[in-house]
Design a protein around this motif. Structure first.
Motif, PDB file in Angstrom:
ATOM      1  N   UNK A 105       6.684 -26.432  21.207  1.00  0.00           N
ATOM      2  CA  UNK A 105       5.639 -27.376  20.785  1.00  0.00           C
ATOM      3  C   UNK A 105       6.277 -28.571  20.071  1.00  0.00           C
ATOM      4  N   UNK A 106       7.282 -28.308  19.261  1.00  0.00           N
ATOM      5  CA  UNK A 106       8.007 -29.375  18.554  1.00  0.00           C
ATOM      6  C   UNK A 106       8.698 -30.301  19.557  1.00  0.00           C
ATOM      7  N   UNK A 107       9.276 -29.721  20.595  1.00  0.00           N
ATOM      8  CA  UNK A 107       9.981 -30.499  21.626  1.00  0.00           C
ATOM      9  C   UNK A 107       9.031 -31.350  22.458  1.00  0.00           C
ATOM     10  N   UNK A 108       7.965 -30.713  22.939  1.00  0.00           N
ATOM     11  CA  UNK A 108       7.107 -31.353  23.945  1.00  0.00           C
ATOM     12  C   UNK A 108       5.961 -32.160  23.329  1.00  0.00           C
ATOM     13  N   UNK A 109       5.545 -31.791  22.093  1.00  0.00           N
ATOM     14  CA  UNK A 109       4.355 -32.414  21.495  1.00  0.00           C
ATOM     15  C   UNK A 109       3.132 -31.583  21.831  1.00  0.00           C
ATOM     16  N   UNK A 110       2.269 -31.303  20.815  1.00  0.00           N
ATOM     17  CA  UNK A 110       1.150 -30.372  21.012  1.00  0.00           C
ATOM     18  C   UNK A 110       0.204 -30.799  22.139  1.00  0.00           C
TER      19      UNK A 110
END
Length: 308
Positions: A105-110
């Motif tokens: 989630x941190x990598x891709x964005x929520x």
């Protein structure tokens, strides 16, 4: 060969998947951490979770036996010393795949739900079944265009590790409404006579689970219907707190006050006194299960990862 020895050797072979999956998950998370600023605490927490689950596994594994690469082991002990120091005394607050999910989630964005589900699905499909693997992900939202909150199912294998981590999540990390709902049924899938902390999510909110390996939508099981008022025709009852919905709804309620206010438990038995009694019952069960798996060194604390 003597049949008993043959049976034992076969059992040990089946347990090796834990070690192989652990090594692959750790390697992947180290790689992702290098590309994702502010994610070191997720590797720290995941290492502690994995080392703890290795210790309480039917065939126990030490951190040294999980990480066969000596150079990698030295580097991890230097960069992440606390998981090695604390896995025999502190309990994890959740299961390891939750840390992997948070990293994604941190990598891709929520907002990039499809990318998050695909990234986790690709990892899971490269792992062996059962050990340290979550089968489902759940996405919860206040409404259709609002922030997404994710959760994964317990990445534990066998009833005892699952009971330990569900109890630990109730006592240390889940939103109090979610913890109260789960404690209503924990650990025997039987509703307590003296306490009902179940809730009903507002109708316009979203709570949708998906299979991580296959990608398709999954209806709530009977347990999630009972806990959160989700409509379902499913008869199957998983262990209460095992499903991805628990973590996802917890994250939703922690951040969306309006949804939380509308989800208040309504039973007259949901009093502070009865809740405290339910909490003590969960703690008693947790201590009993820890004793069953020969984990007798718990210092009554839950692991907090290093955050820098």
């Amino acid at each position: 060969m003597d049949p008993e020895r043959e049976r034992k050797e076969e059992f040990l072979r089946t347990q090796e998947a834990l070690r192989r999956n652990a090594f692959k998950i750790i390697s992947t998370m180290l790689d992702w951490c290098n590309k994702t600023p502010g994610s070191k605490h997720l590797v720290d927490e995941m290492l502690h979770c994995i080392f703890f689950l290795g210790k309480v596994n039917n065939a126990p594994y030490t951190p040294e036996s999980i990480i066969g690469d000596q150079e990698m082991l030295r580097n991890l002990k230097e960069k992440y010393p606390r998981p090695f120091q604390c896995y025999l005394t502190q309990l994890p607050k959740r299961s390891p795949f939750s840390c992997v999910m948070d990293m994604t989630v941190l990598q891709k964005g929520q907002e990039n739900e499809d990318q998050i589900r695909k990234s986790l699905g690709d990892l899971i499909n490269s792992l062996e079944e059962k050990f340290l693997v979550s089968s489902t992900i759940c996405v919860s939202q206040k409404s259709s265009n609002s922030v997404r909150y994710y959760g994964v199912s317990m990445s534990t294998d066998g009833p005892n590790p699952g009971r330990i981590v569900i109890a630990a999540s109730c006592l240390s990390t889940w939103d109090d409404y979610v913890a109260g709902a789960v404690m209503t049924y924990y650990p025997k899938k039987i509703k307590k006579e003296y306490f009902d902390g179940t809730i009903k999510l507002p109708q316009n909110s979203r709570c949708q689970a998906f299979s991580l390996s296959k990608g398709g939508q999954m209806p709530p099981c009977r347990s999630c219907g009972n806990l959160f008022g989700l409509h379902t025709d499913e008869k199957r009852e998983w262990d209460y707190g095992n499903c991805a919905e628990a973590e996802s709804v917890s994250n939703l309620l922690k951040h969306e006050e309006e949804v939380k206010n509308k989800s208040k438990p309504m039973s007259p038995t949901c009093t502070p006194e009865n809740r405290q009694r339910a909490k003590e019952d969960v703690l008693t069960t947790l201590r009993s299960v820890l004793s069953t798996v020969r984990f007798k060194t718990w210092d009554n604390t839950f692991y907090n990862p290093v955050t820098q």
